[in-house]
Design a protein around this motif. Structure first.
Motif, mmCIF file in Angstrom:
data_model
loop_
_atom_site.group_PDB
_atom_site.id
_atom_site.type_symbol
_atom_site.label_atom_id
_atom_site.label_comp_id
_atom_site.label_asym_id
_atom_site.label_seq_id
_atom_site.Cartn_x
_atom_site.Cartn_y
_atom_site.Cartn_z
ATOM 1 N N ALA A 12 -30.306 72.593 -28.185
ATOM 2 C CA ALA A 12 -30.767 73.191 -29.443
ATOM 3 C C ALA A 12 -31.507 72.161 -30.308
ATOM 4 O O ALA A 12 -32.539 72.481 -30.904
ATOM 5 N N ALA A 13 -31.004 70.946 -30.347
ATOM 6 C CA ALA A 13 -31.642 69.897 -31.165
ATOM 7 C C ALA A 13 -33.041 69.578 -30.648
ATOM 8 O O ALA A 13 -33.967 69.372 -31.451
ATOM 9 N N ALA A 14 -33.208 69.565 -29.327
ATOM 10 C CA ALA A 14 -34.515 69.256 -28.746
ATOM 11 C C ALA A 14 -35.554 70.312 -29.093
ATOM 12 O O ALA A 14 -36.757 70.059 -29.023
ATOM 13 N N ARG A 15 -35.120 71.467 -29.499
ATOM 14 C CA ARG A 15 -36.017 72.575 -29.846
ATOM 15 C C ARG A 15 -36.032 72.850 -31.350
ATOM 16 O O ARG A 15 -36.585 73.839 -31.800
ATOM 17 N N ASP A 16 -35.373 71.974 -32.105
ATOM 18 C CA ASP A 16 -35.281 72.121 -33.566
ATOM 19 C C ASP A 16 -34.670 73.463 -33.981
ATOM 20 O O ASP A 16 -35.114 74.088 -34.945
ATOM 21 N N TRP A 17 -33.657 73.894 -33.267
ATOM 22 C CA TRP A 17 -33.000 75.164 -33.575
ATOM 23 C C TRP A 17 -31.836 75.008 -34.552
ATOM 24 O O TRP A 17 -31.235 76.014 -34.955
ATOM 25 N N GLN A 18 -31.480 73.788 -34.939
ATOM 26 C CA GLN A 18 -30.316 73.591 -35.802
ATOM 27 C C GLN A 18 -30.356 74.428 -37.078
ATOM 28 O O GLN A 18 -29.318 74.947 -37.487
ATOM 29 N N PRO A 19 -31.530 74.588 -37.734
ATOM 30 C CA PRO A 19 -31.524 75.399 -38.953
ATOM 31 C C PRO A 19 -31.070 76.842 -38.714
ATOM 32 O O PRO A 19 -30.581 77.500 -39.635
#
Length: 121
Positions: A12-19
């Protein structure tokens, strides 16, 4: 389990999905995936449901939905700092106290008798 959880967080972090991976959104996604698992069984008889893994197509769908449910649960736990195995062990401990096992004769398995309400004497 921890390695899979870390892999999901990194994915998820590699795809900037954290927000988007807030506890509310992850809980909603978990519910949706659990519903998709249920959908596979929706109109099956109990006998058909027991044999669902015999068909390669339905078995594949079941495995995919189980994976989705587990993935969202692990991500949800990571977001809130919950250790899922510790939480499960604690819940089992509480349930063992709340719901003691009963023997066929009505007594408590491995413990003191709770009364004679099932006794024929």
């Amino acid at each position: 389990m921890a390695a899979l959880q870390r892999r999901l967080v990194d994915f998820a972090a590699a795809r900037d999905w954290q927000p988007y991976h807030t506890p509310k959104n992850l809980a909603a996604a978990l519910s949706v995936e659990a519903s998709e698992l249920l959908e596979i069984f929706q109109w099956l008889t109990p006998e058909q449901a027991e044999r669902v893994m015999d068909d390669p197509g339905s078995a594949h769908r079941v495995r995919d939905e189980v994976a989705d449910v587990l993935a969202y649960l692990l991500q949800f736990c990571a977001a809130l700092g919950v250790d899922p195995l510790t939480a499960l062990a604690a819940k089992i401990d509480r349930n063992e106290l709340r719901f003691p096992a009963l023997r066929r004769d009505g007594g408590v398995a491995g413990g003191a008798e709770t009364g004679d309400r099932h006794s024929s004497e």
